[in-house]
Motif scaffolding. Structure first.
Motif, short mmCIF file in Angstrom:
data_model
loop_
_atom_site.label_atom_id
_atom_site.label_comp_id
_atom_site.label_asym_id
_atom_site.label_seq_id
_atom_site.Cartn_x
_atom_site.Cartn_y
_atom_site.Cartn_z
N THR A 78 15.23 5.29 -4.87
CA THR A 78 14.84 4.78 -3.35
C THR A 78 16.35 4.33 -2.86
OG1 THR A 78 14.02 2.70 -4.13
CG2 THR A 78 12.43 4.40 -3.65
N GLN B 48 6.78 15.41 -9.41
CA GLN B 48 5.54 15.76 -9.93
C GLN B 48 5.67 16.93 -10.76
OE1 GLN B 48 2.18 15.77 -7.46
NE2 GLN B 48 0.82 15.18 -9.06
N ARG C 26 2.78 11.82 -10.03
CA ARG C 26 3.71 11.69 -9.03
C ARG C 26 4.32 10.48 -9.54
NH1 ARG C 26 3.82 12.90 -3.07
NH2 ARG C 26 2.70 15.08 -3.95
N GLU C 27 5.67 10.44 -9.80
CA GLU C 27 6.51 9.09 -10.04
C GLU C 27 7.61 9.03 -9.40
OE1 GLU C 27 8.24 9.61 -13.95
OE2 GLU C 27 9.00 11.40 -13.68
N LEU C 28 8.13 7.87 -9.32
CA LEU C 28 9.30 7.55 -8.43
C LEU C 28 10.53 8.08 -9.11
CD1 LEU C 28 10.62 5.68 -6.19
CD2 LEU C 28 10.70 3.81 -7.77
N TYR D 215 10.36 11.39 -4.99
CA TYR D 215 9.58 11.27 -6.19
C TYR D 215 9.46 12.73 -6.51
CZ TYR D 215 7.48 6.85 -4.54
OH TYR D 215 7.38 5.62 -4.21
N TYR E 16 10.04 17.92 -6.37
CA TYR E 16 10.49 16.74 -5.79
C TYR E 16 10.25 16.74 -4.46
CZ TYR E 16 13.34 15.96 -10.10
OH TYR E 16 13.68 15.78 -11.45
N TRP F 210 5.74 12.07 4.29
CA TRP F 210 6.29 13.00 2.90
C TRP F 210 6.74 14.36 3.33
CZ3 TRP F 210 6.07 11.00 -2.05
CH2 TRP F 210 5.46 9.73 -2.21
#
Length: 122
Positions: free
Chosen positions: A50, A39, A45-47, A37, A93, A112
């Motif tokens: 994955t 920010q 915060r964005e994906l 992710y 990141y 995290w």
């Protein structure tokens, strides 16, 4: 104690590349999905991307064709290869992992990392 540690961030010119890594350590029973992710200042915060334990990947539209996520299960490490970087990619990141610790292996939780700064200059 389970920890995720990111590395590889830094300052790069637009069009350049960086490779981020995130190593999970500690008493881990299993790791399912891993991801990245980001920010940026003043933004949510964005994906970014994955990857499942089997290698299936998913990417945000903004990074498709430029970023590649991969993992080394033997090392409990996930990578993010970032090519053709743009100033808009500037952000902190964060690595994340869905995993089961040995101490409580019946439950899967998200962990995290501390984040690594990526700055892309024009």
């Amino acid at each position: 104690q389970v920890q995720l540690v990111e590395s590889g961030g830094g300052l790069v010119q637009a069009g350049g590349s960086l490779r981020l890594s995130c190593a999970a350590s500690g008493s881990i029973f299993s790791i399912n999905n891993m991801g990245w992710y980001r920010q940026a200042p003043g933004k949510q915060r964005e994906l970014v991307a994955t990857i499942t334990s089997g290698g299936t990947t998913n990417y945000a539209d903004s990074v498709k064709g430029r970023f590649t996520i991969s993992r080394d299960n033997a090392k409990n490490t996930v990578y993010l290869q970032m090519n053709s970087l743009k100033p808009e990619d500037t952000a902190v990141y964060f690595c994340n992992a869905e995993l089961r610790p040995y101490s409580d292996y019946n439950y899967e939780s998200r962990y995290w990392g501390q984040g690594t700064q990526v700055t892309v200059s024009s």
